[in-house]
Scaffold this active site. Structure first.
Site, PDB file in Angstrom:
ATOM      1  N   ASN A 239       0.789  -1.226   0.000  1.00 49.19           N
ATOM      2  CA  ASN A 239       0.000   0.000   0.000  1.00 49.19           C
ATOM      3  C   ASN A 239       0.825   1.282   0.000  1.00 49.19           C
ATOM      4  O   ASN A 239       0.381   2.314  -0.488  1.00 49.19           O
ATOM      5  CB  ASN A 239      -0.997   0.010   1.170  1.00 49.19           C
ATOM      6  CG  ASN A 239      -0.306  -0.077   2.512  1.00 49.19           C
ATOM      7  OD1 ASN A 239       0.571  -0.919   2.727  1.00 49.19           O
ATOM      8  ND2 ASN A 239      -0.697   0.780   3.428  1.00 49.19           N
TER       9      ASN A 239
ATOM     10  N   GLY B 133       2.262  -5.444   7.679  1.00 48.68           N
ATOM     11  CA  GLY B 133       1.266  -6.235   6.967  1.00 48.68           C
ATOM     12  C   GLY B 133       0.103  -6.588   7.863  1.00 48.68           C
ATOM     13  O   GLY B 133      -0.219  -5.868   8.813  1.00 48.68           O
TER      14      GLY B 133
ATOM     15  N   GLU C 125       4.300  -3.896  12.391  1.00 46.08           N
ATOM     16  CA  GLU C 125       3.330  -2.824  12.192  1.00 46.08           C
ATOM     17  C   GLU C 125       2.181  -3.472  11.437  1.00 46.08           C
ATOM     18  O   GLU C 125       2.285  -3.752  10.248  1.00 46.08           O
ATOM     19  CB  GLU C 125       3.961  -1.672  11.407  1.00 46.08           C
ATOM     20  CG  GLU C 125       3.176  -0.365  11.522  1.00 46.08           C
ATOM     21  CD  GLU C 125       1.916  -0.349  10.668  1.00 46.08           C
ATOM     22  OE1 GLU C 125       0.805  -0.557  11.234  1.00 46.08           O
ATOM     23  OE2 GLU C 125       2.024  -0.156   9.465  1.00 46.08           O
ATOM     24  N   LEU C 126       1.084  -3.705  12.144  1.00 46.51           N
ATOM     25  CA  LEU C 126       0.004  -4.511  11.593  1.00 46.51           C
ATOM     26  C   LEU C 126      -1.181  -3.622  11.199  1.00 46.51           C
ATOM     27  O   LEU C 126      -0.987  -2.545  10.673  1.00 46.51           O
ATOM     28  CB  LEU C 126      -0.374  -5.605  12.586  1.00 46.51           C
ATOM     29  CG  LEU C 126       0.812  -6.498  13.023  1.00 46.51           C
ATOM     30  CD1 LEU C 126       0.378  -7.517  14.066  1.00 46.51           C
ATOM     31  CD2 LEU C 126       1.465  -7.177  11.834  1.00 46.51           C
TER      32      LEU C 126
ATOM     33  N   CYS D 261      -3.389   1.531   6.909  1.00 43.59           N
ATOM     34  CA  CYS D 261      -3.686   0.989   8.241  1.00 43.59           C
ATOM     35  C   CYS D 261      -4.420   1.987   9.121  1.00 43.59           C
ATOM     36  O   CYS D 261      -5.127   1.592  10.044  1.00 43.59           O
ATOM     37  CB  CYS D 261      -2.387   0.558   8.929  1.00 43.59           C
ATOM     38  SG  CYS D 261      -1.467  -0.693   8.034  1.00 43.59           S
TER      39      CYS D 261
ATOM     40  N   GLU E  88     -10.844  -4.857   9.824  1.00 45.01           N
ATOM     41  CA  GLU E  88     -10.127  -3.821   9.079  1.00 45.01           C
ATOM     42  C   GLU E  88     -10.636  -3.808   7.643  1.00 45.01           C
ATOM     43  O   GLU E  88     -10.494  -4.784   6.907  1.00 45.01           O
ATOM     44  CB  GLU E  88      -8.626  -4.076   9.092  1.00 45.01           C
ATOM     45  CG  GLU E  88      -7.846  -3.022   8.325  1.00 45.01           C
ATOM     46  CD  GLU E  88      -6.346  -3.241   8.366  1.00 45.01           C
ATOM     47  OE1 GLU E  88      -5.599  -2.256   8.214  1.00 45.01           O
ATOM     48  OE2 GLU E  88      -5.907  -4.397   8.538  1.00 45.01           O
TER      49      GLU E  88
END
Length: 475
Positions: free
Chosen positions: A153, A228, A248-249, A282, A376
């Site tokens: 992204n 991801g 980093e989710l 995110c 999400e």
């Protein structure tokens, strides 16, 4: 035709490898081909990175800083080229990709600065009775080999957020970029090498989940830095063993609009930051909790702002909304919209699909258990959800497995302070939406949103270890 190739032990790999066509998600045209790494390629990349770690650690920090600054300068010169390539490969509008390239330049520049800030401290021993003739000094030293796995992204900036701090800290690196954006990663790696990156400083392998798992499991890798999804993050934790992981989710970010808020500003910002990159962020605006007294007014304002967004070719400079990463993602988004409407949500705007493009969609009052609220979205959907008291908005925001960022619009400082401290997230934006990030700030979340913080200063801290040297003096 452009080629995305693995880069291993100083060589670009293209012969005798399985290839995949790379298509523009917007037009469907073939724009390149990707050469997939084999199991043997991954082994060679890991061996190369491991063998080079002492060499890279020995490069003076001032030289590492100069190389990173050179990379930033080259990227500045090629800004339009990179922006156009991201738009072509990802379907992200040019106005957004130009911003991403600018951010990537900053990320490399900030990494260069952090290369010179690997500070330690001196610790007198006489705080203890046994240490009256001793003193200690601490140093920041590289962890060794960084395994970096990045998403599609923000395919340029998120690679820079891995590579920049890793090299600034003196580490060698094995990079696995997202399969959907391998061309971007290849072009960046070529630029880094032109800027002076040693051939041995970085290896890149291309492929899917299995390739990433091999990197994660290997004992020669000292730290995994991953951006991801949650399921992949959990898998990494299971496979990594005794190594540090930085994750980093995801998120399902909340923005709260209180009754005293500037509604015009709030609506304009929610429209802009809820649908940039088709919501594939995110921290994209997803759940908008609005005080019940201003729901009708805010809904009208948001609908007007969203209706102004131009949908179309991501390569045109005035396009606001391009497409999602592929048609499968677009179809999933449509299924989630249809589910929420079936469960009782009102469709305020949008709700149509054309190929990989989904029209910016605004829903009113979807039920709490619908996917657009509790999961999400990672797509162009925002949901307006009424609340009666600020305590209710806080509770609903926190009732999530995620905790990345949140936004709050209010003119009351006491309320802002109360909400900011009560929200279970990594960052709160006051009088702004959840979707705001500067690359030198500590970025990350709590709960299922991850472990650790990004931003060059904070990533460098995680990508180094503290070494202590003790001096004992004779009596």
């Amino acid at each position: 035709m452009k080629q995305a190739q693995p880069y291993i032990n100083g060589k670009w790999i293209s012969s005798d490898r399985e290839t995949l066509q790379i298509k523009s998600p917007y037009s469907g045209e073939v724009i390149g081909e990707q050469f997939l790494a084999t199991k043997e390629d991954v082994e060679h990349a890991l061996a190369s990175a491991h063998a080079a770690k002492k060499e890279i650690a020995s490069i003076p920090s001032n030289k590492r800083a100069k190389i990173l600054k050179s990379a930033a300068s080259l990227l500045e010169e090629e800004k339009e080229k990179f922006a156009a390539l991201i738009s072509l490969e990802l379907g992200k509008p040019l106005k957004n990709t130009r911003d991403e390239v600018s951010r990537s330049i900053e990320t490399l520049e900030q990494s260069a600065e952090e290369a010179k800030r690997l500070f330690g401290e001196t610790l007198p021993g006489d705080a203890s009775e046994r240490g009256t003739r001793a003193i200690a000094a601490t140093f920041r030293v590289p962890v060794g080999v960084v395994g970096a796995i990045t998403p599609f992204n923000a395919p340029l900036n998120l690679v820079c957020h891995k590579v920049g701090p890793a090299f600034a800290a003196g580490n060698s690196l094995v990079l696995k970029p997202a399969p959907q954006t391998a061309l971007i990663a290849t072009e960046l790696l070529k630029l880094l090498l032109r800027a002076g990156f040693p051939d041995s400083a970085i290896n890149m392998v291309l492929g899917g989940v299995e390739i990433g798992q091999r990197i994660v499991k290997d004992e020669r890798v000292n730290i995994i830095s991953f951006t991801g999804g949650v399921s992949a993050g959990r898998n990494i934790c299971e496979l990594a063993g005794m190594k540090k992981v930085l994750l980093e989710l995801g998120g399902n970010a909340s923005t709260i609009i209180h009754e005293d808020a500037d509604l015009d500003r709030a609506a304009a910002m929610c429209a802009k930051t809820g649908f940039s990159n088709s919501g594939q962020s995110c921290i994209s605006v997803q759940r908008i909790y609005v005080h019940q007294s201003v729901v009708p007014a805010f809904t009208d304002l948001l609908k007007k702002q969203v209706s102004k967004l131009k949908i179309g070719d991501p390569l045109l400079p005035d396009t606001d909304v391009g497409c999602l990463v592929d048609t499968n993602a677009a179809q999933r988004i449509m299924e989630w919209i249809e589910e929420s409407i079936h469960l009782g949500a009102e469709l305020v705007h949008g709700g149509h699909r054309n190929g990989a493009t989904v029209e910016p969609t605004v829903l009113l009052n979807p039920p709490k258990h619908s996917k657009v609220v509790c999961q999400e979205v990672f797509g162009p959907i925002v949901s307006i959800i009424p609340y009666e008291t600020i305590e209710e908005a806080i509770k609903e925001t926190n009732d999530s497995s995620f905790g990345l960022q949140a936004g709050l619009f209010t003119n009351r400082m006491d309320l802002a302070y109360k909400v900011a401290h009560a929200l279970e997230v990594g960052g709160v934006v006051l009088n702004g939406t959840s979707n705001f990030r500067l690359d030198h700030w500590p970025y990350g979340g709590v709960k299922n949103s991850g472990i650790g913080r990004e931003g060059p200063r904070y990533a460098v801290e995680d990508m180094t270890e503290t070494k202590m040297i003790v001096f004992q003096f004779p009596n």
